[in-house]
Design a protein around this motif. Sequence first.
Motif, PDB file in Angstrom:
ATOM      1  N   THR A   1       0.844  -1.195   0.000  1.00  0.00           N
ATOM      2  CA  THR A   1       0.000   0.000   0.000  1.00  0.00           C
ATOM      3  C   THR A   1       0.881   1.247   0.000  1.00  0.00           C
ATOM      4  O   THR A   1       1.888   1.300   0.719  1.00  0.00           O
ATOM      5  CB  THR A   1      -0.914   0.021   1.236  1.00  0.00           C
ATOM      6  OG1 THR A   1      -0.115   0.110   2.432  1.00  0.00           O
ATOM      7  CG2 THR A   1      -1.753  -1.242   1.299  1.00  0.00           C
TER       8      THR A   1
ATOM      9  N   GLU B   1       1.589   4.637   1.199  1.00  0.00           N
ATOM     10  CA  GLU B   1       1.168   5.480   2.315  1.00  0.00           C
ATOM     11  C   GLU B   1       1.347   6.970   2.032  1.00  0.00           C
ATOM     12  O   GLU B   1       1.008   7.804   2.878  1.00  0.00           O
ATOM     13  CB  GLU B   1       1.890   5.057   3.593  1.00  0.00           C
ATOM     14  CG  GLU B   1       1.537   3.637   4.000  1.00  0.00           C
ATOM     15  CD  GLU B   1       1.971   3.284   5.415  1.00  0.00           C
ATOM     16  OE1 GLU B   1       2.221   4.211   6.212  1.00  0.00           O
ATOM     17  OE2 GLU B   1       2.057   2.077   5.713  1.00  0.00           O
TER      18      GLU B   1
ATOM     19  N   GLY C   1      -2.528   6.312   3.084  1.00  0.00           N
ATOM     20  CA  GLY C   1      -1.821   6.751   4.286  1.00  0.00           C
ATOM     21  C   GLY C   1      -2.702   6.643   5.518  1.00  0.00           C
ATOM     22  O   GLY C   1      -2.209   6.689   6.647  1.00  0.00           O
TER      23      GLY C   1
ATOM     24  N   LYS D   1      -4.469   4.554   8.032  1.00  0.00           N
ATOM     25  CA  LYS D   1      -4.379   3.182   8.536  1.00  0.00           C
ATOM     26  C   LYS D   1      -5.741   2.499   8.563  1.00  0.00           C
ATOM     27  O   LYS D   1      -5.838   1.285   8.298  1.00  0.00           O
ATOM     28  CB  LYS D   1      -3.758   3.193   9.933  1.00  0.00           C
ATOM     29  CG  LYS D   1      -3.675   1.836  10.606  1.00  0.00           C
ATOM     30  CD  LYS D   1      -3.050   1.966  11.985  1.00  0.00           C
ATOM     31  CE  LYS D   1      -3.164   0.693  12.784  1.00  0.00           C
ATOM     32  NZ  LYS D   1      -2.570   0.817  14.122  1.00  0.00           N
TER      33      LYS D   1
ATOM     34  N   ARG E   1      -6.399   1.104   5.152  1.00  0.00           N
ATOM     35  CA  ARG E   1      -5.589  -0.100   4.883  1.00  0.00           C
ATOM     36  C   ARG E   1      -6.184  -1.303   5.608  1.00  0.00           C
ATOM     37  O   ARG E   1      -6.249  -2.417   5.056  1.00  0.00           O
ATOM     38  CB  ARG E   1      -4.140   0.125   5.322  1.00  0.00           C
ATOM     39  CG  ARG E   1      -3.431   1.270   4.620  1.00  0.00           C
ATOM     40  CD  ARG E   1      -1.930   1.219   4.816  1.00  0.00           C
ATOM     41  NE  ARG E   1      -1.517   1.254   6.222  1.00  0.00           N
ATOM     42  CZ  ARG E   1      -1.284   2.347   6.906  1.00  0.00           C
ATOM     43  NH1 ARG E   1      -1.470   3.537   6.336  1.00  0.00           N
ATOM     44  NH2 ARG E   1      -0.883   2.302   8.170  1.00  0.00           N
TER      45      ARG E   1
ATOM     46  N   TYR F   1       6.413   3.126   4.021  1.00  0.00           N
ATOM     47  CA  TYR F   1       6.005   2.822   5.395  1.00  0.00           C
ATOM     48  C   TYR F   1       7.050   3.368   6.356  1.00  0.00           C
ATOM     49  O   TYR F   1       8.252   3.145   6.171  1.00  0.00           O
ATOM     50  CB  TYR F   1       5.876   1.313   5.540  1.00  0.00           C
ATOM     51  CG  TYR F   1       5.663   0.785   6.943  1.00  0.00           C
ATOM     52  CD1 TYR F   1       4.561   1.158   7.705  1.00  0.00           C
ATOM     53  CD2 TYR F   1       6.568  -0.133   7.501  1.00  0.00           C
ATOM     54  CE1 TYR F   1       4.355   0.646   8.964  1.00  0.00           C
ATOM     55  CE2 TYR F   1       6.370  -0.661   8.766  1.00  0.00           C
ATOM     56  CZ  TYR F   1       5.264  -0.272   9.501  1.00  0.00           C
ATOM     57  OH  TYR F   1       5.062  -0.795  10.767  1.00  0.00           O
TER      58      TYR F   1
ATOM     59  N   PRO G   1       1.004  -2.182   6.288  1.00  0.00           N
ATOM     60  CA  PRO G   1       1.652  -1.511   5.153  1.00  0.00           C
ATOM     61  C   PRO G   1       1.602  -2.368   3.893  1.00  0.00           C
ATOM     62  O   PRO G   1       1.762  -1.863   2.782  1.00  0.00           O
ATOM     63  CB  PRO G   1       3.092  -1.319   5.631  1.00  0.00           C
ATOM     64  CG  PRO G   1       3.309  -2.455   6.591  1.00  0.00           C
ATOM     65  CD  PRO G   1       1.989  -2.636   7.289  1.00  0.00           C
TER      66      PRO G   1
END
Length: 500
Positions: free
Chosen positions: A265, A267, A272, A274, A277, A426, A463
């Motif tokens: 992913t 970020e 970015g 969380k 994600r 990350y 991440p």
Amino acid sequence: MKRILSMFLLGVSLLALVGCGGNAMKTTAGHLNLAIWWFGETLDPAHAWDSWTLTRIGAGETLVAVNEHMEFIPQLADKWENVDPVTWRFHIRQGVKFQNGDPMTPELVKASIERSMNENERAKKIARIKEMRVEGEDLVFVTTTPYASFVSSLSDPVFIIVNTQADLSKVASTPVLTGPYAITGWTKGVEIQLKRNEHYWDGTPGLETVTVKNVEDDVSRAMALQSGEFDLIQRLSAANRSLFENNANYGIYETTGVRVQMLTTNEEGVLGDKNLRTALAYLFDSEALAEVYGNAVAAGEPFPPSIPYGHPGEKITHDPAKADAAFAAAGYTKNAQGMYEKNGQPLTLKFATWGDKTTLYEAIESQLREGGVDVKMIHVQEPDKVDSVGGFDLLEEDWAVAATNDPYSWLRGMFYSDSTSNRGHYKSAAFDAILDEMATAMDPARKDELVKAAARQLIEDQPTLFLTVPMTILAGKSNVKNVKIFPLDYYLLTKDVTVE
């Protein structure tokens, strides 16, 4: 569609084989016909990645090896110890002879390792050796820095011990090694001939002779096993598996490998967040993806089941309710069309691929869309070229997470804040601190705790979305006995294999 096409091609090939009578080789007791999927450019263990061929065919050995349970075991060194943070002492096994009968001495082991580092930049990088010296029957290593992964580095096939007193002008075609089978002939990219090493240190090898052929195509390997041309083959596609399953004339040997298929992913973009994600992690049905890919199992965590470390007891599984809750926490709601949006803007993710797993990519895209996430598919030549197409939100990754039975290099390369391979950007001070300690953790128990802590941190931060774990598979005739299957697929033929 890919699986259907493979089955069609296999069927056509088999009909053609039957129609012309075939060219099957009769099984001979004591002789193995083996097909593997890749040959190195040469048979020089110090050249590029060519050493992997040598361990697969039972020709080359290292000071330390990794068994089928992912445990370090003594091979050409029978014991070792960490003397201080930068010093390691390996006792060189006594009584070992090279395949030409020459005694293997600590001096020759030292010369072989020096040759690998001089010829192969990767070997020099992974070993971090500052100094080597012979002390009686011991070989003492001093590393450039405290280095907890040193034992692992010496198990890499690039450090296969070669007789440097032999004619090195022939090392690319007939290297003199220590394994149970000695190379007698080589046709580049096509075939390797071997015979039993009469000087082998660990008992009499089970075969008299071996013929190894390079067959890169999955269908061709399966067809040749069924026709009788081969006794044992490496890799078996899901499409061809039914030919040998539940058939008393064949055996299938499999375990999860050390490679994980995952999505990184980015970020620096919308991921970015969380919560977002985490929502994606719960949205994916990895069990279904594994079934689509074939010969795979769901991941849901950084390390495969075959690896005995790095399992914190937490695993992400498909859970739509948790996915919805995480989307909500990120501020997303579904519109009238069932697609997620925030502040009136739809959630659209750029999914970058670089391989040829078309069926898997389509399944991933379908799960995202069905879950309410729009997708823009882009294809690049390789992961490092993704910026040339405007970047990504999700990037296909395919990593060996415990090459040479040590996860440190993968964890450091993919996730450490300043790593150039950290494509998802990350950044976690907590994760970096775990890795910093892991680098110098000489106590195996403490290192295992740190690997578990690193896995737990990755599961919490997401991440990368860990999707599937491909299987390592061999298939062979039922008269081939004592076959072992290793998670590390650069091990294959052992001294114990026999053909009846």
